[in-house]
Design an enzyme around this catalytic site. Sequence first.
Site, mmCIF file in Angstrom:
data_model
loop_
_atom_site.group_PDB
_atom_site.id
_atom_site.type_symbol
_atom_site.label_atom_id
_atom_site.label_comp_id
_atom_site.label_asym_id
_atom_site.label_seq_id
_atom_site.Cartn_x
_atom_site.Cartn_y
_atom_site.Cartn_z
ATOM 1 N N TYR A 142 35.567 46.839 32.778
ATOM 2 C CA TYR A 142 36.525 45.918 32.163
ATOM 3 C C TYR A 142 35.987 45.315 30.870
ATOM 4 O O TYR A 142 36.757 44.948 29.988
ATOM 5 C CB TYR A 142 36.857 44.772 33.126
ATOM 6 N N LYS A 190 29.470 54.061 44.135
ATOM 7 C CA LYS A 190 29.600 55.508 43.975
ATOM 8 C C LYS A 190 28.224 56.021 43.570
ATOM 9 O O LYS A 190 28.026 56.642 42.516
ATOM 10 C CB LYS A 190 30.690 55.799 42.917
ATOM 11 N N ASP A 222 35.149 56.164 47.810
ATOM 12 C CA ASP A 222 36.217 57.041 48.316
ATOM 13 C C ASP A 222 36.298 56.951 49.845
ATOM 14 O O ASP A 222 37.384 56.863 50.425
ATOM 15 C CB ASP A 222 36.044 58.491 47.819
ATOM 16 N N ASP A 246 39.227 45.848 42.264
ATOM 17 C CA ASP A 246 40.637 45.751 41.875
ATOM 18 C C ASP A 246 41.470 46.655 42.784
ATOM 19 O O ASP A 246 42.495 46.249 43.345
ATOM 20 C CB ASP A 246 40.777 46.164 40.406
ATOM 21 N N ASP A 250 43.948 45.624 46.403
ATOM 22 C CA ASP A 250 45.372 45.969 46.543
ATOM 23 C C ASP A 250 45.596 46.761 47.830
ATOM 24 O O ASP A 250 46.580 46.553 48.542
ATOM 25 C CB ASP A 250 45.858 46.817 45.354
HETATM 26 C C1 IPM Z 1 44.143 41.734 39.276
HETATM 27 C C2 IPM Z 1 44.964 42.380 38.198
HETATM 28 C C3 IPM Z 1 44.207 42.254 36.887
HETATM 29 C C4 IPM Z 1 42.916 43.025 37.036
HETATM 30 C C5 IPM Z 1 45.001 42.694 35.643
HETATM 31 C C6 IPM Z 1 46.302 41.954 35.513
HETATM 32 C C7 IPM Z 1 44.201 42.562 34.395
HETATM 33 O O1 IPM Z 1 45.249 43.686 38.533
HETATM 34 O O2 IPM Z 1 43.849 40.525 39.165
HETATM 35 O O3 IPM Z 1 43.803 42.413 40.247
HETATM 36 O O4 IPM Z 1 42.895 44.254 36.856
HETATM 37 O O5 IPM Z 1 41.904 42.397 37.333
HETATM 38 MG MG MG Z 2 44.673 44.217 40.520
#
Ligand code: IPM
Ligand code: MG
Length: 359
Positions: A142, A190, A222, A246, A250
Amino acid sequence: MKVATIALLPGDGIGPEVTAAASSVLKAVEDRFGHAFDLRTYAVGGAALDAGYPPLPTETLEGCLGADGIFLGAVGHPKFDGKAPEERPEAAILKLRRELEAFANLRPARVWPGLENGGSLKPEVVKGVDILVVRELTGGLYYGQPRGVAEDGQSAFNTMRYSVEEIERIATVAFESARLRGKRVTSVDKANVLETSRLWRKVVTDAGKRYPDIELSHEYVDACALLIASKPDRYDVILTENLFGDILSDESGAIVGSLGLLPSASVGGKVGLFEPVHGSAPDIANENKANPIGAIGSVAMLLRHSLKLDVEATAVEQAIGDTLAAGYRTVDLVPMDNKPPVGSKAMTTAIIEQFHAAA
Ligand code: IPM
Ligand code: MG
């Protein structure tokens, strides 16, 4: 009585709606416990760009640096899709994390009782799942330099870079967190391919020696992605770098019923930043459909981590649990007994009623 200043950054899409929910809950906490919170709202993301400012206006950053805690709704809108990175709403959040030096992102994903049938997995597989993803937030791909697009536009590049110090401090957060929970850390990397991951594994292993009471294991990312989706109850704390975190956070959201339920805290820096994990969801903005639970859970984390109000934080979480147990569901959640879904505002009101009823 606690006197505190809290910066509210509503942002884009459903951000303002969930920020309204967060601020109602903060007011309820003030009322019930006799605190005095000074809530100050600032522009951020697409909303700031639309008003002719950069994604993170100077006034917003200064307001954040002067606050005791920061609540952020969400940033992002497809209308900025073709723009340069620094002219996109997301630039605000990336800059804010970096300016705050908020290197430790805590993303708990738990299955609330009664919501076991709400996710993508069978109820018996998700029952009791309670994962904390500890994501490194200010390093890795990032932020690594150099980055860019070649002059001829025919290639582009990013840099993954981690220092021993960066790995060491996030590992410490993961081990300390594990001490207050299930006492297990799974470090995800990884290391079969990447140098950064090999360093990661070595530094985490060394840090782990200071925590003999914590069981440490290592997994490739993975394999971890597969196991979260098949045997999620094997995890307690997942420690990982920025991009892997990240993605895995999710995925954890999908298995617990809805991304809309997940709160987060970004700590370790100058001021704590708290935001629901869900994005700005422009497709449902202003329709009173957004699930406010991720935002309200983030308020609980703000109370606990930035204001050291543990009893209050637990009371807010208890109210979320009680409201779900009473059958309230927003549209993103599987209904209980075929009850119709409630809107964002009704869910917030119900949570606040439960919160006061428990007083
Ligand atoms: C998160 C989001 C952010 C990230 C984006 C919006 C930059 O996906 O907070 O998980 O990738 O960190
Ligand atoms: Mg995210």
